[in-house]
Design a protein around this motif. Structure first.
Motif, short mmCIF file in Angstrom:
data_model
loop_
_atom_site.label_atom_id
_atom_site.label_comp_id
_atom_site.label_asym_id
_atom_site.label_seq_id
_atom_site.Cartn_x
_atom_site.Cartn_y
_atom_site.Cartn_z
N ASN A 19 -5.84 -2.63 6.13
CA ASN A 19 -5.97 -3.62 5.06
C ASN A 19 -6.46 -3.03 3.74
N VAL A 20 -6.77 -1.74 3.76
CA VAL A 20 -7.35 -1.14 2.56
C VAL A 20 -6.62 0.13 2.14
N MET A 21 -6.71 0.41 0.86
CA MET A 21 -6.23 1.67 0.30
C MET A 21 -7.49 2.48 -0.02
N VAL A 22 -7.57 3.70 0.52
CA VAL A 22 -8.80 4.49 0.40
C VAL A 22 -8.59 5.67 -0.54
N MET A 77 0.84 -1.21 0.00
CA MET A 77 0.00 0.00 0.00
C MET A 77 0.86 1.26 0.00
N HIS A 78 2.00 1.22 0.70
CA HIS A 78 2.88 2.39 0.70
C HIS A 78 3.55 2.57 -0.66
N LEU A 79 3.96 1.47 -1.25
CA LEU A 79 4.58 1.55 -2.58
C LEU A 79 3.59 2.04 -3.63
N THR A 88 -3.43 -8.39 -5.00
CA THR A 88 -3.38 -7.52 -6.18
C THR A 88 -2.00 -7.54 -6.83
N ASP A 89 -1.90 -6.86 -7.96
CA ASP A 89 -0.60 -6.74 -8.63
C ASP A 89 0.40 -5.98 -7.76
N PHE A 90 -0.11 -5.06 -6.92
CA PHE A 90 0.79 -4.33 -6.02
C PHE A 90 1.50 -5.31 -5.08
N GLU A 91 0.73 -6.21 -4.51
CA GLU A 91 1.33 -7.19 -3.61
C GLU A 91 2.25 -8.14 -4.37
N LYS A 92 1.83 -8.55 -5.55
CA LYS A 92 2.64 -9.46 -6.33
C LYS A 92 4.00 -8.85 -6.65
N ARG A 93 3.98 -7.59 -7.03
CA ARG A 93 5.24 -6.93 -7.39
C ARG A 93 6.17 -6.85 -6.18
N TRP A 94 5.62 -6.62 -5.01
CA TRP A 94 6.42 -6.53 -3.79
C TRP A 94 7.05 -7.88 -3.43
N VAL A 95 6.23 -8.93 -3.37
CA VAL A 95 6.79 -10.23 -2.97
C VAL A 95 7.70 -10.79 -4.05
N THR A 131 6.50 8.70 -7.53
CA THR A 131 5.76 9.95 -7.31
C THR A 131 4.77 9.79 -6.16
N HIS A 132 4.40 10.88 -5.58
CA HIS A 132 3.33 10.98 -4.60
C HIS A 132 3.35 9.90 -3.52
N ASP A 133 4.29 10.04 -2.60
CA ASP A 133 4.29 9.11 -1.47
C ASP A 133 3.36 9.64 -0.37
N GLN A 134 2.85 8.74 0.45
CA GLN A 134 2.00 9.11 1.58
C GLN A 134 2.38 8.30 2.83
N TYR A 135 3.66 8.32 3.12
CA TYR A 135 4.14 7.59 4.30
C TYR A 135 3.80 8.32 5.60
N LEU A 136 3.82 9.64 5.57
CA LEU A 136 3.58 10.42 6.79
C LEU A 136 2.10 10.39 7.17
#
Length: 583
Positions: free
Chosen positions: A266-269, A256-258, A282-289, A364-369
């Motif tokens: 558990n969700v991206m809003v 979700m951070h990436l 999702t593909d986001f998780e697949k790319r990470w693992v 681009t556009h991180d939202q870690y904070l």
């Protein structure tokens, strides 16, 4: 900090705050629980804050002295020290003001078993912090409604929590049954440090590479790979990951951070439509693992990540051998403090301190904070067994007086902080140096760091000072090592937060704190999802690259059996309700 930031106390502590660990890390002090509240090292005191020996500290909350009383207080968090609050400097000052002492007992064993025993016997301590079992206590009628008590005895509770009363009542049938651990007061004060998520790397890696701008996951991975390749004789580990117990979120949260989202669980809003989407499967998780799988195939990932406990993980981060990892700043504070302490004594050791990077898939556009947050599913309540609810609510109200929020945050003027000619609070280098674990425990900074009604870490005081010392620019700058100043200068900033994008306004944040009943479809979904992740992540990361797609297909097939659409729909509905109330 997945919805779980700590399967239970998880995130609740870790977030808001990001607080405690945040503030403590800023002044080089490790946080015992890892998270929130602006920290012991991050709380404020006014020029008139009472000292433990001053007349102000012994003032009573009423016109005449009150008989002293001790109430029982159970905290459903394990690993903390049982004590009487009046054994601490802060607790003694508060007892002098109110006549009230609390005998605090912490969890030993299983939380649900302990709370279940209370419910079955219908006998509770006077005050209860049930952590993740709060819904069970509410369902059993273990807490009393606080509305009338607040009306009669709670002017400061109204001042601090008043803006949230509607949400507090909406969540629980029109009544207030507990006080969440913090509420935003005054202006929002940004944390200059990084105590939430980041991709961390040893400073020497950036120095050797010429201080490059690292924005994407691919750039980060290449940075790590290149450094390990150039230092074959050092027996380096490219990356490690934390998976122990409830802390598994440190390995499963990155997608979700990436993807550019903050830690909503558990969700991206979506900030415009309020749609909530799971990133699991999702593909986001697949790319990470798959990235971890590739690192493992190259011998750059520590396979022990899936069996090491938390202490072993921290030991590895402190060993100089780990080049990079993803985690939350509040969770790695003890390792960072060891490394920074060494760097203060020997500047060459600064090479091994970790530096936070705001990495995303596309750069681009991180939202870690964290944006300003409201954790509504963790708090402290007065039980049906309480001997004198009025005295307890008066204690809570007294604690919320600004001078006492200063006392519990900054401490005592002349001892743990100073005030300059302009009324600005600051700490001397000597004061910062003495704020170690032993001092914080004896003074009460640890006892009052969380688990009580209080201002949120990012709050400001009426005179403009930050509640959290670690958020006060004067304290932050003084806490910086020469190595900090050098590397921040190389990136053209004065604080670590400047390296990250400004957080977007999210009235529901964090979504993981939206209450869910035990046994509800949402709670069952989360339990089953967590079980799948713990079963398949090791398989996915450690598989031979040629076998990865097959394992991924097996995982997604199992994940597809869960009612994810129903889970997402429920979340979107709850978020829209919150947005309406918050308008």
């Amino acid at each position: 900090m997945n919805p779980s930031g700590r399967g239970s106390n998880e995130v609740a502590k870790k977030l808001l705050v990001a607080g405690m660990a945040a503030a403590l890390a800023v002044s080089g002090v490790a946080c015992s629980n890892g998270n929130n509240n602006g920290g012991n090292d991050g709380k404020s005191a006014s020029p008139s804050a009472p000292s433990s020996s001053s007349p102000a500290a012994s003032e009573t909350a009423s016109e005449k002295p009150l008989d002293k009383v001790t109430f029982t207080f159970f905290n459903g968090v394990a690993g903390e020290k049982d004590l009487n609050t009046n054994e601490t400097t802060i607790g003694k000052a508060l007892e002098d003001q109110t006549g009230v002492n609390f005998k605090i007992e912490h969890l030993v064993g299983d939380l649900n078993t302990k709370i279940g025993t209370m419910i079955a016997s219908n006998e509770y301590p006077d005050v209860l912090v049930p952590d993740a079992a709060i819904e069970e206590v509410l369902k059993a009628g273990g807490f009393i409604a606080l509305d009338d008590l607040i009306e009669q005895y709670g002017p400061n509770i109204k001042r601090v929590y008043g803006p949230y009363f509607e949400r507090m009542r909406a969540d629980y049938g029109g009544k207030i049954y507990f006080l969440p651990f913090s509420a935003q007061v005054g202006d929002f004060s940004a944390d200059p440090n990084i105590n939430q998520g980041a991709f961390w790397v040893q400073r020497r890696v950036l120095k050797e590479a010429g201080y490059p701008q690292i924005k994407t996951l691919d750039e980060y991975v290449k940075l790590v790979e290149d450094f390990v390749a150039k230092h074959p004789d050092e027996d380096l580990t490219g990356m490690v990951s934390l998976t122990h117990d409830w802390r598994f979120f440190a390995t499963s949260n990155p997608p979700m951070h990436l993807a550019g989202f903050p830690n909503d669980g558990n969700v991206m809003v979506d900030v415009n439509t309020y749609e909530a989407k799971s990133y699991a499967g999702t593909d986001f998780e697949k790319r990470w693992v798959q990235t971890l799988n590739d690192l493992n195939a190259k011998g750059l990932f520590d396979k022990s990540s899936f069996v090491d406990n938390y202490d072993q993980y921290i030991a590895k981060l402190s060993s100089h051998k780990v080049v990079g990892f993803f985690d939350y700043g509040w969770q790695i504070g003890s390792a960072q403090n060891v490394l920074k302490d060494a760097a203060r004594k020997d500047q060459s050791q600064d090479d091994f301190v970790y530096f936070p990077l705001a990495v995303t898939f596309d750069g681009t556009h991180d939202q870690y904070l964290d944006p300003p947050g409201w954790t509504s599913n963790r708090g402290v309540g007065i039980t049906k067994s309480a001997k004198d609810p009025a005295r307890i609510i008066q204690y809570f109200d007294n604690l919320l007086k600004e001078e006492n929020q200063i006392l519990k945050s900054w401490g005592i003027k002349g001892e743990t902080y100073e005030v300059d000619a302009n009324g600005r609070f600051y700490r001397t280098a000597e004061q910062i140096a003495k704020l170690d674990d032993t001092f914080n425990e004896q003074f009460g900074f640890k006892t009052y760091d969380w688990d009580w009604p209080q201002y949120n870490t990012s709050s400001t005081l009426a005179d403009g000072n930050s509640l959290a010392p670690g958020y006060q620019p004067e304290v932050f700058q003084l806490s910086l090592t020469e190595g900090d100043k050098t590397i921040l200068g190389k990136y053209g900033v004065k604080t670590y937060a400047e390296l990250f994008d400004t957080p977007e306004d999210r009235p529901w944040y964090p979504a993981w704190s939206i209450p869910k009943e035990q046994g509800s479809p949402q709670q069952i979904w989360e339990t089953k999802k967590d079980e799948l992740l713990k079963k398949y992540y090791a398989k996915l990361v450690l598989a031979k690259p040629a076998d990865f797609e097959g394992v991924w297909a097996e995982y997604t097939k199992e994940f597809g059996k869960l009612d994810t659409v129903g889970y997402e729909t429920w979340y979107a509905e709850q978020i829209k309700k919150i947005v309406e109330v918050a308008k």
